[in-house]
Scaffold this active site. Structure first.
Site, PDB file in Angstrom:
ATOM      1  N   ARG A  55       0.844  -1.191   0.000  1.00  0.00           N
ATOM      2  CA  ARG A  55       0.000   0.000   0.000  1.00  0.00           C
ATOM      3  C   ARG A  55       0.881   1.244   0.000  1.00  0.00           C
ATOM      4  O   ARG A  55       0.930   1.995   0.964  1.00  0.00           O
ATOM      5  CB  ARG A  55      -0.898  -0.043   1.219  1.00  0.00           C
ATOM      6  N   GLN A  68      -0.297   2.256  -6.075  1.00  0.00           N
ATOM      7  CA  GLN A  68      -1.729   2.439  -5.886  1.00  0.00           C
ATOM      8  C   GLN A  68      -2.560   1.941  -7.078  1.00  0.00           C
ATOM      9  O   GLN A  68      -3.610   1.347  -6.895  1.00  0.00           O
ATOM     10  CB  GLN A  68      -2.025   3.920  -5.661  1.00  0.00           C
ATOM     11  N   ASP A  77      -3.442  -1.833  -7.173  1.00  0.00           N
ATOM     12  CA  ASP A  77      -3.997  -2.353  -5.938  1.00  0.00           C
ATOM     13  C   ASP A  77      -5.394  -2.946  -6.142  1.00  0.00           C
ATOM     14  O   ASP A  77      -6.400  -2.240  -6.111  1.00  0.00           O
ATOM     15  CB  ASP A  77      -4.025  -1.188  -4.926  1.00  0.00           C
ATOM     16  N   SER A 116      -8.045  -2.486  -3.276  1.00  0.00           N
ATOM     17  CA  SER A 116      -8.809  -1.234  -3.287  1.00  0.00           C
ATOM     18  C   SER A 116      -9.865  -1.251  -4.382  1.00  0.00           C
ATOM     19  O   SER A 116     -11.022  -0.887  -4.146  1.00  0.00           O
ATOM     20  CB  SER A 116      -7.890  -0.037  -3.528  1.00  0.00           C
ATOM     21  N   TYR A 175      -2.976   1.122   8.144  1.00  0.00           N
ATOM     22  CA  TYR A 175      -4.015   0.171   8.539  1.00  0.00           C
ATOM     23  C   TYR A 175      -4.295   0.287  10.024  1.00  0.00           C
ATOM     24  O   TYR A 175      -3.478   0.814  10.781  1.00  0.00           O
ATOM     25  CB  TYR A 175      -3.546  -1.257   8.282  1.00  0.00           C
TER      26      TYR A 175
HETATM   27  P1  NAD Z   1      -9.018  -2.937   5.521  1.00  0.00           P
HETATM   28  O1  NAD Z   1      -9.879  -3.643   4.523  1.00  0.00           O
HETATM   29  O2  NAD Z   1      -7.845  -3.650   6.092  1.00  0.00           O
HETATM   30  O3  NAD Z   1      -9.976  -2.515   6.771  1.00  0.00           O
HETATM   31  C1  NAD Z   1     -11.167  -1.807   6.588  1.00  0.00           C
HETATM   32  C2  NAD Z   1     -11.329  -0.767   7.690  1.00  0.00           C
HETATM   33  O4  NAD Z   1     -11.587  -1.426   8.929  1.00  0.00           O
HETATM   34  C3  NAD Z   1     -10.094   0.099   7.922  1.00  0.00           C
HETATM   35  O5  NAD Z   1     -10.423   1.447   7.712  1.00  0.00           O
HETATM   36  C4  NAD Z   1      -9.707  -0.187   9.376  1.00  0.00           C
HETATM   37  O6  NAD Z   1      -9.204   0.961  10.043  1.00  0.00           O
HETATM   38  C5  NAD Z   1     -11.043  -0.613   9.957  1.00  0.00           C
HETATM   39  N1  NAD Z   1     -10.950  -1.354  11.225  1.00  0.00           N
HETATM   40  C6  NAD Z   1     -10.049  -2.284  11.617  1.00  0.00           C
HETATM   41  N2  NAD Z   1     -10.300  -2.704  12.863  1.00  0.00           N
HETATM   42  C7  NAD Z   1     -11.389  -2.021  13.306  1.00  0.00           C
HETATM   43  C8  NAD Z   1     -12.148  -2.014  14.508  1.00  0.00           C
HETATM   44  N3  NAD Z   1     -11.817  -2.796  15.544  1.00  0.00           N
HETATM   45  N4  NAD Z   1     -13.214  -1.182  14.601  1.00  0.00           N
HETATM   46  C9  NAD Z   1     -13.560  -0.377  13.551  1.00  0.00           C
HETATM   47  N5  NAD Z   1     -12.897  -0.335  12.384  1.00  0.00           N
HETATM   48  C10 NAD Z   1     -11.820  -1.147  12.269  1.00  0.00           C
HETATM   49  O7  NAD Z   1      -8.518  -1.549   5.004  1.00  0.00           O
HETATM   50  P2  NAD Z   1      -8.562  -0.875   3.561  1.00  0.00           P
HETATM   51  O8  NAD Z   1      -9.923  -0.362   3.338  1.00  0.00           O
HETATM   52  O9  NAD Z   1      -8.034  -1.811   2.556  1.00  0.00           O
HETATM   53  O10 NAD Z   1      -7.536   0.329   3.731  1.00  0.00           O
HETATM   54  C11 NAD Z   1      -7.288   0.947   4.959  1.00  0.00           C
HETATM   55  C12 NAD Z   1      -6.248   2.059   4.840  1.00  0.00           C
HETATM   56  O11 NAD Z   1      -5.273   1.848   3.836  1.00  0.00           O
HETATM   57  C13 NAD Z   1      -6.855   3.388   4.527  1.00  0.00           C
HETATM   58  O12 NAD Z   1      -6.133   4.330   5.272  1.00  0.00           O
HETATM   59  C14 NAD Z   1      -6.582   3.604   3.095  1.00  0.00           C
HETATM   60  O13 NAD Z   1      -6.589   4.957   2.728  1.00  0.00           O
HETATM   61  C15 NAD Z   1      -5.225   3.005   3.000  1.00  0.00           C
HETATM   62  N6  NAD Z   1      -4.926   2.598   1.619  1.00  0.00           N
HETATM   63  C16 NAD Z   1      -3.767   3.033   1.033  1.00  0.00           C
HETATM   64  C17 NAD Z   1      -3.468   2.655  -0.274  1.00  0.00           C
HETATM   65  C18 NAD Z   1      -2.210   3.102  -0.948  1.00  0.00           C
HETATM   66  O14 NAD Z   1      -1.583   4.040  -0.525  1.00  0.00           O
HETATM   67  N7  NAD Z   1      -1.816   2.419  -2.009  1.00  0.00           N
HETATM   68  C19 NAD Z   1      -4.338   1.852  -0.974  1.00  0.00           C
HETATM   69  C20 NAD Z   1      -5.526   1.429  -0.336  1.00  0.00           C
HETATM   70  C21 NAD Z   1      -5.787   1.804   0.967  1.00  0.00           C
END
Ligand code: NAD
Length: 372
Positions: A122, A127, A130, A133, A228
């Site tokens: 990530r 990006q 990915d 995403s 994360y």
């Molecule tokens: P994910 O699928 O791992 O998790 C989904 C969401 O669940 C996350 O927002 C996480 O904070 C939340 N979560 C975890 N435990 C929890 C709890 N106990 N209670 C409530 N919520 C909880 O995550 P995702 O959607 O794949 O991505 C998360 C992060 O990664 C974000 O900040 C996103 O912006 C970032 N991201 C970055 C890139 C990149 O830079 N290439 C790409 C995708 C996502």
């Protein structure tokens, strides 16, 4: 480079790894693309469209695979399918939730390189590769539609000659990629939406979409590596659950998406919490495949608990195959560009940050000597 795209064989899988638009771009860059006949049909792409884009369509899988260097797939291949791939070639696919070790003997037998698409780091540079995403975006959208179609209520407020209907209340747990898309979709359909996440950055994003934020204060140190969430301690989890328990009963539709990479999903609503929802309420647990955020949800099943419908959909993006494939194919395109030399040859550099993170096997060997 010679690239093959095969028909997906996993039950219910309708996506395809490359779509005609992307094939055209690869062909223009000098790559030769072989398509197994009918590979794109479940997603809405005909063989004729692939041919027009510059691919060769082959009647059989064996013909499509002849002489190829890279095989692009959506879902992980079975050991038998790995046995059909040319010696020494490279496979690119998602790996799914089952341990990958089971594939290693088949990969080793043919000196194959397997790159797992979920392992793309990530980082900003990666990006556009990915798939987590891109596919989570589709899943978040579809989760709202699934939930809405189970609900005995309309989502928007309506003022009609037959009376006024109050808008449905939707709660989205976990405001990452899927959760934010679910919030945006439910808002567009007219619901009153609330969200919750443990990361402070997610709180801001929930508010910026016009939803309200429920639950306990979020703490900066709940954020782990790479943006994360980290696994919460038992005490932190109990605090989160208690605060959510107060908010949950007021909602008609709950969509849960909370995940912690590489770990079992956190339980956010226990059996007592489910019992506080009114009969006829709906829960869509997008984390069901990794253990579930809601006690009682079952991966791939619809269960009814005390009148509450609990859905545990898996691979939801496959149910919107055209757009999901379009985004998936763009992710694969960027990866192919990353793996190409200036002359268009395939080059796997095990020291490259992105490639290294994705490698399951390199020429049949597990890097570092152990399965991950
Ligand atoms: P994910 O699928 O791992 O998790 C989904 C969401 O669940 C996350 O927002 C996480 O904070 C939340 N979560 C975890 N435990 C929890 C709890 N106990 N209670 C409530 N919520 C909880 O995550 P995702 O959607 O794949 O991505 C998360 C992060 O990664 C974000 O900040 C996103 O912006 C970032 N991201 C970055 C890139 C990149 O830079 N290439 C790409 C995708 C996502």
């Amino acid at each position: 480079m010679r690239i093959a795209v095969l028909r997906e064989t996993a039950p219910g899988e309708a996506r395809v790894a490359l779509v005609p638009d992307v094939v055209q771009r690869l062909a223009k860059a000098g790559h030769q693309i072989s398509i197994e006949a009918g590979a794109g049909l479940p997603a809405g792409f005909t063989d004729a469209e692939y041919e027009k884009a510059g691919a060769r369509v082959h009647a059989s899988r064996a013909e499509a695979l002849t002489g190829v260097e890279l095989v692009a797939r959506v879902r992980r291949p079975t050991p038998a399918e790995i046995g059909e791939v040319p010696q020494g070639s490279t496979l690119v696919s998602m790996l799914g939730v089952e341990p990958v070790e089971a594939l290693v003997p088949a990969l080793a037998a043919r000196n194959l390189t397997l790159l797992g698409l979920e392992r793309v780091p990530r980082i900003t540079r990666a990006q556009s590769m990915d798939v987590l995403s891109s596919q989570a975006t589709v899943a978040g959208y579809k989760a709202v539609l699934l939930g809405a179609s189970e609900l005995g209520k309309l989502l928007p407020m309506l003022t009609t000659a037959a009376g006024t209907l109050a808008p449905a209340k939707v709660l989205v747990l976990g405001a990452g990629v899927a959760g934010l898309q679910a919030i945006a979709t439910a808002r567009r359909l007219g619901a009153v939406v609330s969200g919750f996440d443990v990361r402070p950055a997610a709180r801001e994003q929930v508010l910026s979409l016009g939803a309200s934020f429920v639950g306990p204060e979020v703490s900066a140190d709940y954020e782990g590596e790479g943006g994360y969430a980290r696994t919460l301690t038992a005490e932190e989890q109990a605090k989160t659950r208690d605060a959510l328990a107060a908010a949950v009963p007021h909602h008609d539709l709950v969509i849960s998406t909370a995940q912690v990479p590489g770990r079992k999903a956190p339980i956010l609503i226990d059996a007592k919490g489910v019992a506080t929802l009114r009969p006829g309420s709906v829960v869509v647990d997008l984390a069901a495949e990794t253990g579930g955020n809601v006690e009682g949800s079952k991966a791939g099943e619809r269960v009814v608990i005390g009148g509450v419908v609990v859905l545990g959909p898996v691979q939801l993006a496959a149910t919107v195959p055209l757009h999901a494939s379009q985004m998936f194919a763009r992710n694969v395109l960027t990866l192919v560009q990353h793996l190409s030399t200036k002359e268009g040859a395939l080059k796997i550099d095990p020291e490259d940050e992105i490639t290294k993170a994705m490698l399951v096997t390199l020429s049949g060997q597990v890097p570092g000597g152990t399965g991950r």
